[in-house]
Scaffold this motif. Structure first.
Motif, PDB file in Angstrom:
ATOM      1  N   SER A   1       0.814  -1.221   0.000  1.00  0.00           N
ATOM      2  CA  SER A   1       0.000   0.000   0.000  1.00  0.00           C
ATOM      3  C   SER A   1       0.846   1.269   0.000  1.00  0.00           C
ATOM      4  N   GLU A   2       0.306   2.291  -0.652  1.00  0.00           N
ATOM      5  CA  GLU A   2       0.931   3.613  -0.709  1.00  0.00           C
ATOM      6  C   GLU A   2      -0.115   4.667  -0.384  1.00  0.00           C
ATOM      7  N   PRO A   3       0.298   5.909  -0.120  1.00  0.00           N
ATOM      8  CA  PRO A   3      -0.679   6.947   0.210  1.00  0.00           C
ATOM      9  C   PRO A   3      -1.793   7.084  -0.828  1.00  0.00           C
ATOM     10  N   ASP A   4      -1.473   6.912  -2.104  1.00  0.00           N
ATOM     11  CA  ASP A   4      -2.478   7.052  -3.161  1.00  0.00           C
ATOM     12  C   ASP A   4      -2.686   5.770  -3.944  1.00  0.00           C
ATOM     13  N   ALA A   5      -2.244   4.647  -3.398  1.00  0.00           N
ATOM     14  CA  ALA A   5      -2.431   3.357  -4.069  1.00  0.00           C
ATOM     15  C   ALA A   5      -2.598   2.295  -2.999  1.00  0.00           C
ATOM     16  N   GLY A   6      -3.819   2.234  -2.437  1.00  0.00           N
ATOM     17  CA  GLY A   6      -4.115   1.221  -1.445  1.00  0.00           C
ATOM     18  C   GLY A   6      -4.786   0.044  -2.102  1.00  0.00           C
ATOM     19  N   SER A   7      -6.113   0.111  -2.201  1.00  0.00           N
ATOM     20  CA  SER A   7      -6.836  -0.968  -2.862  1.00  0.00           C
ATOM     21  C   SER A   7      -6.518  -1.044  -4.351  1.00  0.00           C
ATOM     22  N   ASP A   8      -6.192   0.081  -4.972  1.00  0.00           N
ATOM     23  CA  ASP A   8      -5.804   0.086  -6.390  1.00  0.00           C
ATOM     24  C   ASP A   8      -4.312  -0.178  -6.488  1.00  0.00           C
ATOM     25  N   ALA A   9      -3.926  -1.423  -6.234  1.00  0.00           N
ATOM     26  CA  ALA A   9      -2.508  -1.774  -6.153  1.00  0.00           C
ATOM     27  C   ALA A   9      -1.777  -1.553  -7.475  1.00  0.00           C
ATOM     28  N   ALA A  10      -2.488  -1.669  -8.593  1.00  0.00           N
ATOM     29  CA  ALA A  10      -1.839  -1.483  -9.897  1.00  0.00           C
ATOM     30  C   ALA A  10      -1.412  -0.035 -10.128  1.00  0.00           C
ATOM     31  N   ALA A  11      -1.888   0.893  -9.292  1.00  0.00           N
ATOM     32  CA  ALA A  11      -1.563   2.310  -9.466  1.00  0.00           C
ATOM     33  C   ALA A  11      -0.370   2.742  -8.621  1.00  0.00           C
ATOM     34  N   LEU A  12       0.345   1.803  -8.032  1.00  0.00           N
ATOM     35  CA  LEU A  12       1.438   2.194  -7.143  1.00  0.00           C
ATOM     36  C   LEU A  12       2.529   2.958  -7.890  1.00  0.00           C
ATOM     37  N   THR A  13       3.211   3.848  -7.161  1.00  0.00           N
ATOM     38  CA  THR A  13       4.166   4.764  -7.787  1.00  0.00           C
ATOM     39  C   THR A  13       5.575   4.666  -7.215  1.00  0.00           C
ATOM     40  N   LEU A  14       5.816   3.817  -6.218  1.00  0.00           N
ATOM     41  CA  LEU A  14       7.186   3.652  -5.734  1.00  0.00           C
ATOM     42  C   LEU A  14       8.055   3.244  -6.925  1.00  0.00           C
ATOM     43  N   LYS A  15       9.072   4.054  -7.220  1.00  0.00           N
ATOM     44  CA  LYS A  15       9.841   3.855  -8.448  1.00  0.00           C
ATOM     45  C   LYS A  15      11.090   3.032  -8.198  1.00  0.00           C
ATOM     46  N   ALA A  16      11.372   2.157  -9.159  1.00  0.00           N
ATOM     47  CA  ALA A  16      12.633   1.423  -9.197  1.00  0.00           C
ATOM     48  C   ALA A  16      13.383   1.916 -10.432  1.00  0.00           C
ATOM     49  N   VAL A  17      14.371   2.772 -10.220  1.00  0.00           N
ATOM     50  CA  VAL A  17      15.112   3.387 -11.322  1.00  0.00           C
ATOM     51  C   VAL A  17      16.405   2.601 -11.574  1.00  0.00           C
ATOM     52  N   PRO A  18      16.649   2.157 -12.829  1.00  0.00           N
ATOM     53  CA  PRO A  18      17.867   1.380 -13.106  1.00  0.00           C
ATOM     54  C   PRO A  18      19.138   2.165 -12.769  1.00  0.00           C
TER      55      PRO A  18
END
Length: 384
Positions: free
Chosen positions: A118-135
């Motif tokens: 879960s994220e502040p703006d992506a709880g139940s909408d897990a596909a909308a998560l924004t935590l980034k993994a930058v190469p």
């Protein structure tokens, strides 16, 4: 287990678990510091072999375990479930090295796991998560925030879901195993209605590599859904355990409490209320067991059944606990009363691991997917 009841061995095991929860685990729970990971309780779950059983159990046995512990000690049930939720992705999708490094400690109760989706703006909408993994440097750097993470910020490692491909929705998420001591990872505790350990995590350029990936790159959403499909029926079992505890309290109270010239149970309005509570609890229990059995059998409609089970059981538990409070009157609102405790505990399961509204959406999606795409295609690749 028959289609509609537990066999004698299962009934005896559940009775032993209830007694164990009340006699051995509840005192450890009551000695806790609210809002903190109760490591003595987690260690006891390991010493008693319950965490080992957690990883060996099928879905039905997991439900019986969670229901029985919830009846006797909700804190013990929650501690056990959080170990499973955080470590299940490692058990299912981790490499041999990842499993050997972390799972023995989880089973023993010496390592605390957490599931960071879960994220502040992506709880139940897990596909909308924004935590980034930058190469970077042959791996990635994680930047962003997770919030409402159980066992944070005190867990020893986190199953973290981060976006590795922009604009790809659920298909651009990767699961990572992130030890708590990684540079750039910090956390803060959050105060919630029920005093469970829960917090927020901040990722400031946290380094991860290919050795930290759980499963495949960009396939992390499937790792998350596989975990949730297993645990959603058992969230329902947790709810059923609380509902049964509240129901038994209501039966005992209305049988003993005298008012208007006799025991409360002799009032038709009271007796009918208790009958309704019992009927709904049993219906929820059977749906949970059916969903768990479907998971164990490898049925194609597990997402639908899991969602139905969590939906009905958590809503039922809310109803039953609230009704039990009403039947008890003011005494049930006093701090320390079983029902006061259950009233605070029962609210969160209607939200976490997919809110009630999300479960209805999943059920509807599954029903229409079979109608639109046909039985054969649906069986080959049911929607997430």
């Amino acid at each position: 287990m028959s289609m509609f009841s537990l066999d004698p061995a299962q009934q005896a095991w559940c009775a032993r678990l209830r007694a164990l929860a009340a006699e051995r685990l509840r005192p450890l729970a009551e000695a806790r510091e609210p809002g903190r990971v109760n490591r003595p309780l987690v260690a006891a779950l390991g010493e008693l072999g319950l965490l080992e059983r957690l990883f060996e159990a099928g879905a039905l046995e997991l439900c019986l375990l969670r229901e029985s512990l919830a009846y006797g000690c909700t804190e013990a049930e929650t501690a056990l479930a959080l170990q499973g939720l955080g470590a299940c992705p490692v058990a299912q999708a981790g490499t041999a090295a990842q499993r050997e490094r972390w799972l023995p400690g989880v089973r023993a109760g010496s390592a605390v796991a957490a599931f960071a989706l879960s994220e502040p703006d992506a709880g139940s909408d897990a596909a909308a998560l924004t935590l980034k993994a930058v190469p970077k440097d042959g791996g990635w750097r994680l930047s962003g925030e997770k919030r409402w993470i159980s066992n944070a910020p005190e867990a020893d490692f986190y199953t973290v879901f981060a976006r590795t491909t922009e604009g790809a929705g659920a298909r651009g998420v990767t699961a990572f195993l992130v030890p708590a001591d990684r540079p750039g990872l910090t956390g803060t505790a959050l105060e919630m209605l029920s005093p469970h350990p829960i917090g927020a995590l901040a990722f400031d350029d946290v380094p991860v590599s290919g050795e930290d990936v759980l499963g495949e790159r960009d396939r992390g959403f499937r790792v998350a859904m596989n975990t949730l499909n297993l645990f959603r029926p058992s969230v329902g079992a947790f709810a059923v355990g609380m509902a049964q505890a509240a129901l038994d309290a209501a039966i005992g109270h209305t049988a003993r409490r005298r008012a208007f010239g006799g025991p409360l149970k002799d009032l038709q309005s009271v007796a009918h209320q208790v009958a309704e509570m019992a009927t709904r609890t049993e219906a929820a229990r059977l749906l949970v067991y059916a969903a768990a059995a479907a998971y164990d059998e490898g049925a194609t409609d597990v997402p639908k059944r899991s969602a139905m089970a969590k939906l009905l059981a958590t809503e039922t538990a809310q109803y039953v606990v609230d009704a039990a409070v009403q039947l008890h009157g003011a005494r049930a609102l006093q701090r320390g009363h079983l029902l006061e405790h259950l009233y605070r505990e029962v609210r969160a399961p209607r939200i976490y691991e997919g809110a009630t509204e999300v479960q209805r959406t999943i059920v509807a999606k599954e029903l229409y997917a079979k109608e639109l795409y046909g039985e054969e295609l649906y069986a080959e690749e049911p929607p997430a």
